[in-house]
Scaffold this active site. Structure first.
Site, PDB file in Angstrom:
ATOM      1  N   ASP A 175      -9.006  -2.284   2.688  1.00 44.79           N
ATOM      2  CA  ASP A 175      -8.879  -1.662   4.001  1.00 44.79           C
ATOM      3  C   ASP A 175      -9.900  -2.217   4.991  1.00 44.79           C
ATOM      4  OD1 ASP A 175      -6.859  -0.054   2.974  1.00 44.79           O
ATOM      5  OD2 ASP A 175      -8.302   1.428   2.253  1.00 44.79           O
ATOM      6  N   ASP A 194       0.826  -1.208   0.000  1.00 45.85           N
ATOM      7  CA  ASP A 194       0.000   0.000   0.000  1.00 45.85           C
ATOM      8  C   ASP A 194       0.863   1.262   0.000  1.00 45.85           C
ATOM      9  OD1 ASP A 194      -2.640   0.565  -0.292  1.00 45.85           O
ATOM     10  OD2 ASP A 194      -3.088   0.736   1.845  1.00 45.85           O
TER      11      ASP A 194
END
Length: 487
Positions: A398, A338
């Site tokens: 997420d 990420d």
């Protein structure tokens, strides 16, 4: 993959028709704050009559009849000359405002101002489709003004995103614990063991499969960046299929608890409940409706969020992490993934843009968006509600990635009969991580990799609970089934 923020030089064109009462509508504009300072509210804005000259690009004075621009706001097409060259011509002909219509994606206005110090009129870039819409909605006699309201420090859509994310993680972890409890009962009862084995659909991640999964994620993201306009339809198709199956599994689990309407039909030597047939048809129809109307911003986001929550819930329940070791490897690698694709790739790409942000927003002006996010319309009025990002976005990753750790904590609670202490503490840590993500987002005003805050919060909290309870070794390696377990 978190909420994406708009650029500071986005503003609003407020247009008013000539009817009684006048019809008004707002449109997105891009301007250069180094050239002109726009008022922050309509109270201080000056209206000008709009002169539509989109038949010209205004690269030379003879293109426009003398006196046509006097004291007006003028809109022309984007052409071969620079913005400031157009502005100098428009100002010399008496215009008070210049709008430049673009058929391509709106981009930053950045010409060399030093050669055009005498240019003082406001210059803004606007979508050509918005000019067409303006004529259709407001008529040919339109008055316009420009203003740039400050970006809100906080948008209440974040609260909705927060509630959806925490609810999904908490429910997915709880559902995984229920499945674990049923497994333990099946192990303790030989008569149920075979029946349970047939129903079991879980997939267990090992450290090797975790690494392979992260590599596949990296390759897929890079392929999407370079071949987005083709692969986006593959992702849409996969999402429709997976979300329909996930919605079915979620609703079937609820319906299974209802003791009425259990009539069955026999087909191909198999019996199935009639209500499950109707449920399957409903789930397929929901996915098809979303696929057909996915670009309808007024309500399609609701259906996408429902399908997305079902997808995340089913993923968290189905994919089992065998131990804390696998959780640390998965969350750690995906955290690096990420951060790399959000913060590091701008130094690699030609346009200096983050690969993660580009793919999330649709690179190169592609109108199709990836259906891998929870979307909630922004509730605070600003330029962001008119320009490219009228929604607050949170990626499925997420929710799913920390959710797998929460699910493992819940299963460990069930295996060790620890009164849900791991599950509750990890869920609270996830909520704290989400709040921290939103705080940093508001302060930095740029897209944030949410896992940068969610992963440390959940991993550290789970580790502290295991250490405090003196169960770290068992938590790290996983608690295996005990054949003598009794409910």
């Amino acid at each position: 993959s978190a909420l994406l923020q708009v650029a500071a030089d986005e503003g609003i064109l407020h247009a008013s028709g000539s009817g009684v009462p006048p019809v008004t509508k707002d449109y997105c504009i891009i301007y250069n704050s180094n050239w002109v300072s726009l008022p922050k509210t309509l109270d201080n804005a000056t209206f000008r009559t709009l002169e539509n000259l989109t038949s010209t690009v205004l690269c030379s004075p003879p293109e426009v009849p003398s006196g046509l621009m006097k004291d007006k706001a003028v809109v022309v097409m984007r052409g071969n000359c620079t913005f400031l060259e157009k502005a100098k011509i428009a100002q010399s002909l008496g215009a008070k405002m210049l709008l430049i219509a673009s058929k391509s994606r709106l981009s930053a206005i950045s010409d060399n101002k030093t050669d055009f110090e005498d240019v003082t009129l406001p210059v803004a870039l606007i979508r050509y489709n918005d000019i067409v819409d303006m004529q259709l909605v407001l008529g040919n006699e339109v008055n316009v003004t420009l203003y740039a309201p400050p970006l809100p420090e906080f948008d209440y859509s974040m609260v909705v995103i927060f509630l959806i994310a925490v609810f999904t993680v908490a429910l997915g972890g709880y559902w995984s614990g229920v499945a674990e409890l049923e497994n333990l009962k099946a192990v303790a009862s030989p008569g149920e063991r075979e029946t349970r084995r047939k129903k079991e659909e879980n997939v267990t991640f090992t450290p090797v499969t975790v690494i392979l999964f992260v590599v596949i994620c990296c390759v897929m993201l890079v392929l999407l960046y370079f071949f987005y306009k083709w692969l986006v339809y593959v992702i849409i198709s996969v999402f429709c299929l997976a979300s329909a199956m996930s919605l079915y599994n979620c609703l079937a689990a609820l319906i299974g608890e209802i003791p009425i309407g259990q009539c069955r039909v026999t087909c191909c030597n198999k019996t199935i409940e009639v209500r499950l047939i109707f449920l399957a048809a409903f789930c397929i129809a929901a996915a098809v409706v979303w696929a057909v109307f996915r670009n309808e911003d007024r309500w399609a986001w609701i259906l996408q969020d429902i399908l997305g929550v079902a997808f995340c819930l089913n993923f968290i329940k189905t994919l089992k992490m065998p131990n804390f070791k696998s959780c640390v490897i998965l969350l750690g690698l995906l955290l690096l993934y990420d951060v790399f694709f959000v913060f590091i790739t701008p130094f690699i790409t030609k346009n200096g843009a983050s690969i993660m942000v580009e793919v999330a927003a649709g690179p190169f002006g592609n109108s199709e968006k990836l259906p891998v996010v929870i979307r909630v319309p922004r509730l605070e009025h600003s330029a962001s509600t008119l320009c490219d990002l009228p929604f607050s976005l949170l990626g499925f990753g997420d929710i799913i990635v920390p959710g797998l750790l929460v699910a493992y904590c819940r299963r460990f609670d069930v295996q060790t009969r620890s009164s849900s202490v791991y599950y509750i503490s990890c869920t609270i840590a996830y909520a704290v991580g989400m709040v921290l993500t939103f705080v940093v987002l508001a302060l930095m005003k740029m897209g944030q990799p949410a896992l940068l805050y969610l992963v440390p919060c959940t991993l550290i909290t789970s580790s502290l609970v295991a250490w405090r309870r003196k169960e770290m070794k068992k938590f790290w390696k996983g608690s295996s089934y005990q054949v003598g377990w009794m409910p």
